[in-house]
Design a protein around this motif. Structure first.
Motif, mmCIF file in Angstrom:
data_model
loop_
_atom_site.group_PDB
_atom_site.id
_atom_site.type_symbol
_atom_site.label_atom_id
_atom_site.label_comp_id
_atom_site.label_asym_id
_atom_site.label_seq_id
_atom_site.Cartn_x
_atom_site.Cartn_y
_atom_site.Cartn_z
ATOM 1 N N MET A 121 0.840 -1.165 0.000
ATOM 2 C CA MET A 121 0.000 0.000 0.000
ATOM 3 C C MET A 121 0.890 1.235 0.000
ATOM 4 S SD MET A 121 -2.755 1.588 2.753
ATOM 5 C CE MET A 121 -2.614 0.249 3.813
ATOM 6 N N MET A 122 0.482 2.238 -0.754
ATOM 7 C CA MET A 122 1.208 3.497 -0.778
ATOM 8 C C MET A 122 0.235 4.624 -0.490
ATOM 9 S SD MET A 122 3.858 5.312 -3.288
ATOM 10 C CE MET A 122 3.417 5.478 -4.850
ATOM 11 N N ILE A 123 0.644 5.523 0.389
ATOM 12 C CA ILE A 123 -0.146 6.699 0.718
ATOM 13 C C ILE A 123 0.689 7.924 0.393
ATOM 14 C CG2 ILE A 123 -1.252 8.010 2.562
ATOM 15 C CD1 ILE A 123 -1.673 5.328 4.009
ATOM 16 N N VAL A 124 0.083 8.884 -0.278
ATOM 17 C CA VAL A 124 0.762 10.131 -0.619
ATOM 18 C C VAL A 124 0.067 11.261 0.120
ATOM 19 C CG1 VAL A 124 1.345 11.740 -2.466
ATOM 20 C CG2 VAL A 124 1.420 9.268 -2.890
ATOM 21 N N PHE A 125 0.830 12.016 0.872
ATOM 22 C CA PHE A 125 0.312 13.210 1.527
ATOM 23 C C PHE A 125 0.748 14.409 0.705
ATOM 24 C CE2 PHE A 125 0.876 10.343 5.210
ATOM 25 C CZ PHE A 125 -0.404 10.393 5.731
ATOM 26 N N LEU A 126 -0.191 15.248 0.353
ATOM 27 C CA LEU A 126 0.102 16.468 -0.402
ATOM 28 C C LEU A 126 -0.559 17.617 0.324
ATOM 29 C CD1 LEU A 126 1.256 17.794 -2.984
ATOM 30 C CD2 LEU A 126 -0.923 17.263 -4.080
ATOM 31 N N PHE A 127 0.236 18.558 0.764
ATOM 32 C CA PHE A 127 -0.284 19.692 1.522
ATOM 33 C C PHE A 127 -0.188 20.972 0.703
ATOM 34 C CE2 PHE A 127 1.035 16.629 4.712
ATOM 35 C CZ PHE A 127 -0.078 16.595 5.535
ATOM 36 N N HIS A 128 -1.281 21.713 0.671
ATOM 37 C CA HIS A 128 -1.312 22.997 -0.031
ATOM 38 C C HIS A 128 -1.339 24.170 0.935
ATOM 39 C CE1 HIS A 128 -1.772 21.609 -4.145
ATOM 40 N NE2 HIS A 128 -2.551 20.658 -3.680
ATOM 41 N N GLU A 157 12.402 8.322 -4.933
ATOM 42 C CA GLU A 157 12.742 7.004 -4.367
ATOM 43 C C GLU A 157 11.568 6.033 -4.496
ATOM 44 O OE1 GLU A 157 15.827 8.218 -0.790
ATOM 45 O OE2 GLU A 157 13.676 8.420 -0.453
ATOM 46 N N ALA A 158 10.367 6.508 -4.232
ATOM 47 C CA ALA A 158 9.186 5.645 -4.340
ATOM 48 C C ALA A 158 8.957 5.215 -5.783
ATOM 49 C CB ALA A 158 7.953 6.369 -3.798
ATOM 50 N N ALA A 159 9.094 6.136 -6.727
ATOM 51 C CA ALA A 159 8.907 5.804 -8.143
ATOM 52 C C ALA A 159 9.942 4.789 -8.609
ATOM 53 C CB ALA A 159 8.983 7.068 -8.991
ATOM 54 N N ARG A 160 11.175 4.951 -8.190
ATOM 55 C CA ARG A 160 12.229 3.992 -8.558
ATOM 56 C C ARG A 160 11.935 2.613 -7.983
ATOM 57 N NH1 ARG A 160 17.134 8.192 -7.631
ATOM 58 N NH2 ARG A 160 17.084 9.116 -9.709
ATOM 59 N N TYR A 161 11.457 2.576 -6.748
ATOM 60 C CA TYR A 161 11.126 1.299 -6.126
ATOM 61 C C TYR A 161 9.994 0.609 -6.886
ATOM 62 C CZ TYR A 161 9.324 -2.097 -2.840
ATOM 63 O OH TYR A 161 8.877 -3.251 -2.270
ATOM 64 N N ILE A 162 8.958 1.358 -7.204
ATOM 65 C CA ILE A 162 7.826 0.782 -7.941
ATOM 66 C C ILE A 162 8.284 0.252 -9.286
ATOM 67 C CG2 ILE A 162 5.654 1.352 -9.111
ATOM 68 C CD1 ILE A 162 5.156 3.309 -6.722
ATOM 69 N N LYS A 163 9.083 1.034 -9.993
ATOM 70 C CA LYS A 163 9.574 0.597 -11.298
ATOM 71 C C LYS A 163 10.413 -0.670 -11.175
ATOM 72 C CE LYS A 163 11.999 2.189 -15.389
ATOM 73 N NZ LYS A 163 12.730 3.283 -16.023
ATOM 74 N N TRP A 171 8.070 3.162 5.816
ATOM 75 C CA TRP A 171 9.040 3.672 4.852
ATOM 76 C C TRP A 171 8.538 5.023 4.383
ATOM 77 C CZ3 TRP A 171 9.201 2.709 -0.957
ATOM 78 C CH2 TRP A 171 10.419 3.139 -1.491
ATOM 79 N N ASN A 172 9.369 6.029 4.469
ATOM 80 C CA ASN A 172 8.968 7.397 4.160
ATOM 81 C C ASN A 172 9.928 7.985 3.117
ATOM 82 O OD1 ASN A 172 7.643 9.850 4.331
ATOM 83 N ND2 ASN A 172 8.825 10.506 6.096
ATOM 84 N N PRO A 173 9.866 7.483 1.884
ATOM 85 C CA PRO A 173 10.799 7.955 0.854
ATOM 86 C C PRO A 173 10.327 9.269 0.245
ATOM 87 C CG PRO A 173 9.277 6.443 -0.142
ATOM 88 C CD PRO A 173 8.937 6.491 1.338
ATOM 89 N N ASN A 174 11.221 9.909 -0.496
ATOM 90 C CA ASN A 174 10.755 11.020 -1.311
ATOM 91 C C ASN A 174 10.093 10.435 -2.560
ATOM 92 O OD1 ASN A 174 12.706 10.668 -3.459
ATOM 93 N ND2 ASN A 174 14.214 11.692 -2.157
ATOM 94 N N PHE A 175 9.486 11.273 -3.377
ATOM 95 C CA PHE A 175 8.715 10.782 -4.516
ATOM 96 C C PHE A 175 9.577 10.015 -5.515
ATOM 97 C CE2 PHE A 175 6.146 10.993 -8.352
ATOM 98 C CZ PHE A 175 4.905 10.641 -7.845
#
Length: 56
Positions: free
Chosen positions: A1-8, A44-50, A38-42
């Motif tokens: 599972m992946m959760i993305v927090f985006l704050f404006h 790092e997460a994209a590389r892991y998924i790929k 695991w709290n990677p930057n975006f």
């Protein structure tokens, strides 16, 4: 599972505002549980998924 927090808006002046206190609590929770969450930057997460996705 992946959760993305985006704050404006942290701390005010935005219609999707989150209080500074609530934001700090979230950051503290993530830091306190970094051995379980695991709290990677975006990038790092994209590389892991790929690297781990399977071809269909």
């Amino acid at each position: 599972m992946m959760i993305v927090f985006l704050f404006h808006g942290v701390g005010g002046e935005h219609s999707l505002n989150v209080s500074l206190d609530a934001h700090r609590k979230l950051l503290r929770f993530l830091k306190d549980d970094e051995d379980k969450i695991w709290n990677p930057n975006f990038i790092e997460a994209a590389r892991y998924i790929k690297a781990t996705q399977t071809a269909n």
